[in-house]
Design a protein around this motif. Sequence first.
Motif, PDB file in Angstrom:
ATOM      1  N   ILE A   1      38.245  30.873   8.626  1.00 61.63           N
ATOM      2  CA  ILE A   1      37.878  29.539   8.156  1.00 61.63           C
ATOM      3  C   ILE A   1      37.572  28.553   9.286  1.00 61.63           C
ATOM      4  O   ILE A   1      36.831  27.591   9.091  1.00 61.63           O
ATOM      5  CB  ILE A   1      38.996  28.965   7.263  1.00 61.63           C
ATOM      6  CG1 ILE A   1      38.555  27.657   6.584  1.00 61.63           C
ATOM      7  CG2 ILE A   1      40.266  28.743   8.085  1.00 61.63           C
ATOM      8  CD1 ILE A   1      37.408  27.827   5.629  1.00 61.63           C
TER       9      ILE A   1
ATOM     10  N   SER B   1      34.689  25.731   8.987  1.00 60.69           N
ATOM     11  CA  SER B   1      35.077  24.331   8.753  1.00 60.69           C
ATOM     12  C   SER B   1      34.529  23.391   9.825  1.00 60.69           C
ATOM     13  O   SER B   1      34.438  22.183   9.603  1.00 60.69           O
ATOM     14  CB  SER B   1      36.598  24.205   8.686  1.00 60.69           C
ATOM     15  OG  SER B   1      37.193  24.531   9.918  1.00 60.69           O
TER      16      SER B   1
ATOM     17  N   THR C   1      32.582  20.155   7.062  1.00 59.68           N
ATOM     18  CA  THR C   1      33.876  19.472   7.135  1.00 59.68           C
ATOM     19  C   THR C   1      34.401  19.052   5.763  1.00 59.68           C
ATOM     20  O   THR C   1      35.478  18.466   5.667  1.00 59.68           O
ATOM     21  CB  THR C   1      33.766  18.221   8.027  1.00 59.68           C
ATOM     22  OG1 THR C   1      32.757  17.346   7.483  1.00 59.68           O
ATOM     23  CG2 THR C   1      33.374  18.606   9.447  1.00 59.68           C
TER      24      THR C   1
ATOM     25  N   ILE D   1      34.895  21.206   3.109  1.00 60.17           N
ATOM     26  CA  ILE D   1      35.523  22.294   2.354  1.00 60.17           C
ATOM     27  C   ILE D   1      36.915  21.841   1.938  1.00 60.17           C
ATOM     28  O   ILE D   1      37.737  21.464   2.783  1.00 60.17           O
ATOM     29  CB  ILE D   1      35.586  23.575   3.207  1.00 60.17           C
ATOM     30  CG1 ILE D   1      34.170  24.013   3.616  1.00 60.17           C
ATOM     31  CG2 ILE D   1      36.284  24.692   2.442  1.00 60.17           C
ATOM     32  CD1 ILE D   1      34.153  25.111   4.663  1.00 60.17           C
TER      33      ILE D   1
ATOM     34  N   THR E   1      40.386  23.763   3.207  1.00 65.94           N
ATOM     35  CA  THR E   1      40.390  24.145   4.621  1.00 65.94           C
ATOM     36  C   THR E   1      41.796  24.287   5.188  1.00 65.94           C
ATOM     37  O   THR E   1      42.135  25.303   5.803  1.00 65.94           O
ATOM     38  CB  THR E   1      39.601  23.120   5.455  1.00 65.94           C
ATOM     39  OG1 THR E   1      38.225  23.157   5.067  1.00 65.94           O
ATOM     40  CG2 THR E   1      39.696  23.440   6.943  1.00 65.94           C
TER      41      THR E   1
ATOM     42  N   LYS F   1      43.399  27.707   6.606  1.00 67.00           N
ATOM     43  CA  LYS F   1      43.732  27.767   8.031  1.00 67.00           C
ATOM     44  C   LYS F   1      45.179  28.217   8.231  1.00 67.00           C
ATOM     45  O   LYS F   1      45.478  29.053   9.096  1.00 67.00           O
ATOM     46  CB  LYS F   1      43.529  26.397   8.694  1.00 67.00           C
ATOM     47  CG  LYS F   1      42.091  26.052   9.020  1.00 67.00           C
ATOM     48  CD  LYS F   1      42.020  24.708   9.722  1.00 67.00           C
ATOM     49  CE  LYS F   1      40.581  24.374  10.127  1.00 67.00           C
ATOM     50  NZ  LYS F   1      40.507  23.067  10.810  1.00 67.00           N
TER      51      LYS F   1
END
Length: 500
Positions: A394, A398, A402, A404, A407, A411
């Motif tokens: 991710i 990302s 920016t 999403i 995220t 992460k």
Amino acid sequence: MNIKEFISKYQNHPILFVGTGVSLRYLKNSFSWDGLLSHISLELTNDEEFYLDLKAKCFKNGKYNFEEIAYLLENEFNQQLGKDRDGKFKDINDRFYKSMKEGVNLSRFKIFISDILSSLDVKEEKKEELELLKKIRKNIGSIITTNYDMLIEKIFDFSPLIGNDILLSNPYGSVYKIHGCVSNIEKIIITKEDYDNFDKEYDLIRAQLLSLFIHNPIIFIGYRIEDNNVQKILKTIFSYVNPTSELANKIKDNFLLIEHEKGSDNTIVSDYDINMDDTIIRINKLKTDDFQSIYESISDLQLPISAMDVRKVQNIVKDIYSGGDIKVSITEDLDSLKNEDRILAIGSHKTIKYEFQTAKEMISNYFKIIEEANVQLLSLIDKLSINSAQYFPIFGFSKINTKIKNTDEIKENQKNNIDNTLKNISEVCKKGHTTIEDVLNDESIANSNKPKAILWEIMNDNISLDEIEKYLRESDLKTTDDRRLLCAYDLKRYSDKENI
């Protein structure tokens, strides 16, 4: 109007027309037409003045006729090599006689041109700019080039079309190599005789190109306004289209010539008038050395559908036309189709949606998505079902998109999955190797543990990320081991260092 505003007005995917200036900008081993002929002449004769004498013979109406110079030089080159079988150009002669035995009469001169231009040695200081050029791929319909080298095919991953193949092509995702290519020596067009033959057969190709120019914006890059290729295209267009018509105005508005001006950071597109056969044709021109702004403007272009998706649709339609075993279903219920079916859906956006079927497909296309900075495609991540134990890279995605929504959660899962694997790696795998080859050749590490040993080396900064990227690009990224390594690479490459 600045370049970003100008490009943002495009309603369709632009066509790039790429000239020698692009290769000269990025490659160490590139030449202008004059430079290439001069280089060949010097290699042949070791006499600088021999080429100057050729040029003097071909000076007409205040200009050098390089087609004629190439014609004379080709004859001299071929004759001299014919008299010196095993001399300096023995390899060229070997290939010439091999092709003759196979029934193919290649010019020794053109074999040498292929040798000179086959290597793609990129200038170190331009590699970053080339990465920006690669990102515009998602918004480019097709490319037309008069260059012989294969730089454009490598950067864009488009299909090269040479000679009559142009007439049988899928317009989207193609590189039209109208003057031939080093990969097909027979088709190289450089001498007066070549151009005369090309002009006789050019009508059908001209019609194909004209269709592209009428329906898409045209961006000339790597040419100057006085270049014969630019002049010929304009003459072709306006011999079929009335210069005062509405269609002509549309073509002019979409026509952009980018000229290189060393050191200039200009980004303003200005009008430029060309007098062609007593008809004034106004085009748009940008003189600059700031190619970064041009590439970023094209990459940021937002169109209803990406050029990549148009290519997919055209390939499906081509399969339908070809018949054979393909199955065509007409349905109002997409859910009734089998998961492996290819689908071409036409209808309301309220009832039809396009999605990647699985996260695995997005992982397999990881590097292509990163290169193209495909924001629209990455917005589909929110619609994917990604469980906490799944390896999904991710961090790089990302950085591009920016917005999403999940995220932070993905992460955290990515880091936890890697950490959990690291905790279970045995000491025998922790060797401090600095290359993947060293790990693979270490007989003390069982084959089943080598992917985890590579993972440990990545996370401890022992193996360079560039080497890991090369290794992963050569994989299909379908095994759990490869996806785990991809997630480690992604984490190291794109996360904030203090958070690792």
